[in-house]
Write a protein that holds these residues in place. Structure first.
Motif, short mmCIF file in Angstrom:
data_model
loop_
_atom_site.label_atom_id
_atom_site.label_comp_id
_atom_site.label_asym_id
_atom_site.label_seq_id
_atom_site.Cartn_x
_atom_site.Cartn_y
_atom_site.Cartn_z
N LYS A 122 -11.16 16.36 -12.70
CA LYS A 122 -9.78 16.57 -12.29
C LYS A 122 -9.03 15.24 -12.37
O LYS A 122 -9.54 14.20 -11.95
N LEU A 123 -7.82 15.28 -12.91
CA LEU A 123 -6.97 14.10 -12.96
C LEU A 123 -6.26 13.96 -11.61
O LEU A 123 -5.51 14.84 -11.20
N LYS A 124 -6.54 12.88 -10.93
CA LYS A 124 -5.98 12.64 -9.60
C LYS A 124 -4.69 11.85 -9.73
O LYS A 124 -4.69 10.72 -10.22
N HIS A 125 -3.60 12.44 -9.25
CA HIS A 125 -2.29 11.80 -9.40
C HIS A 125 -2.22 10.46 -8.67
O HIS A 125 -1.62 9.51 -9.18
N ASP A 126 -2.83 10.37 -7.50
CA ASP A 126 -2.84 9.09 -6.79
C ASP A 126 -3.58 8.03 -7.60
O ASP A 126 -3.18 6.86 -7.61
N CYS A 127 -4.62 8.43 -8.30
CA CYS A 127 -5.38 7.50 -9.12
C CYS A 127 -4.57 7.06 -10.34
O CYS A 127 -4.63 5.90 -10.74
N VAL A 128 -3.79 7.98 -10.91
CA VAL A 128 -2.91 7.62 -12.03
C VAL A 128 -1.96 6.51 -11.59
O VAL A 128 -1.81 5.50 -12.28
N ARG A 129 -1.34 6.70 -10.46
CA ARG A 129 -0.40 5.69 -9.94
C ARG A 129 -1.12 4.36 -9.69
O ARG A 129 -0.65 3.30 -10.09
N TYR A 130 -2.27 4.43 -9.04
CA TYR A 130 -3.05 3.24 -8.74
C TYR A 130 -3.44 2.49 -10.01
O TYR A 130 -3.30 1.26 -10.08
N VAL A 131 -3.92 3.19 -11.01
CA VAL A 131 -4.34 2.56 -12.26
C VAL A 131 -3.15 1.91 -12.96
O VAL A 131 -3.24 0.77 -13.42
N LEU A 132 -2.03 2.61 -13.03
CA LEU A 132 -0.85 2.03 -13.69
C LEU A 132 -0.36 0.78 -12.95
O LEU A 132 -0.02 -0.22 -13.59
N LEU A 133 -0.33 0.83 -11.63
CA LEU A 133 0.09 -0.35 -10.86
C LEU A 133 -0.87 -1.52 -11.07
O LEU A 133 -0.45 -2.67 -11.21
N THR A 134 -2.16 -1.23 -11.13
CA THR A 134 -3.16 -2.27 -11.34
C THR A 134 -3.05 -2.87 -12.74
O THR A 134 -3.13 -4.08 -12.92
N LEU A 135 -2.85 -2.02 -13.74
CA LEU A 135 -2.68 -2.52 -15.10
C LEU A 135 -1.43 -3.38 -15.23
O LEU A 135 -1.46 -4.42 -15.89
#
Length: 132
Positions: A2-15
């Protein structure tokens, strides 16, 4: 997975925080994982999210699949990735967006971005009185 929306945000902010070194030479998955993995997101969560962001054209990366594994080198966030991130960056906007979408079982990244944009527009209208 499952694609976790919170994880998407976290990954983009980290990148985004990686800086220009990532743009010039890229950052290998093996370098990103120790920085990104935490009590909320496993290596699988981060890897899957990165691969989905690549597939959705939200990041530029080199992905090579081999018989015994793969390599992933991330270079930068695309224009679309920045648009998505800018719509969900603010904590207030993000929390309201999650609240609005929490009762819906299936929310795509595109819908999430649209809801976040509407929430952001509403906040701007409320704070400034501008007719957006």
């Amino acid at each position: 997975m499952k694609l976790k929306h919170d994880c998407v945000r976290y990954v983009l902010l980290t990148l985004e925080a990686q800086g220009l070194d990532m743009l010039h030479s890229g950052v290998e998955l093996s370098q990103l994982l120790p920085e990104m993995v935490n009590s909320r997101y496993s290596e699988d969560d981060i890897t899957y999210t990165l691969l989905q962001l690549l597939d959705g054209k939200y990041i530029n990366a080199d992905y090579q699949k081999y018989a015994l594994g793969f390599s992933l080198i991330v270079f930068d966030i695309t224009w679309s990735g920045h648009e998505l991130l800018d719509s969900i960056r603010d904590d207030e906007v993000w929390n309201q967006t999650k609240k609005v979408t929490s009762s819906i079982k299936s929310v795509s990244i595109g819908v999430l971005k649209n809801v976040a944009t509407a929430v952001l527009t509403g906040i701007i209208k409320q704070k400034t009185g501008l007719p957006l």
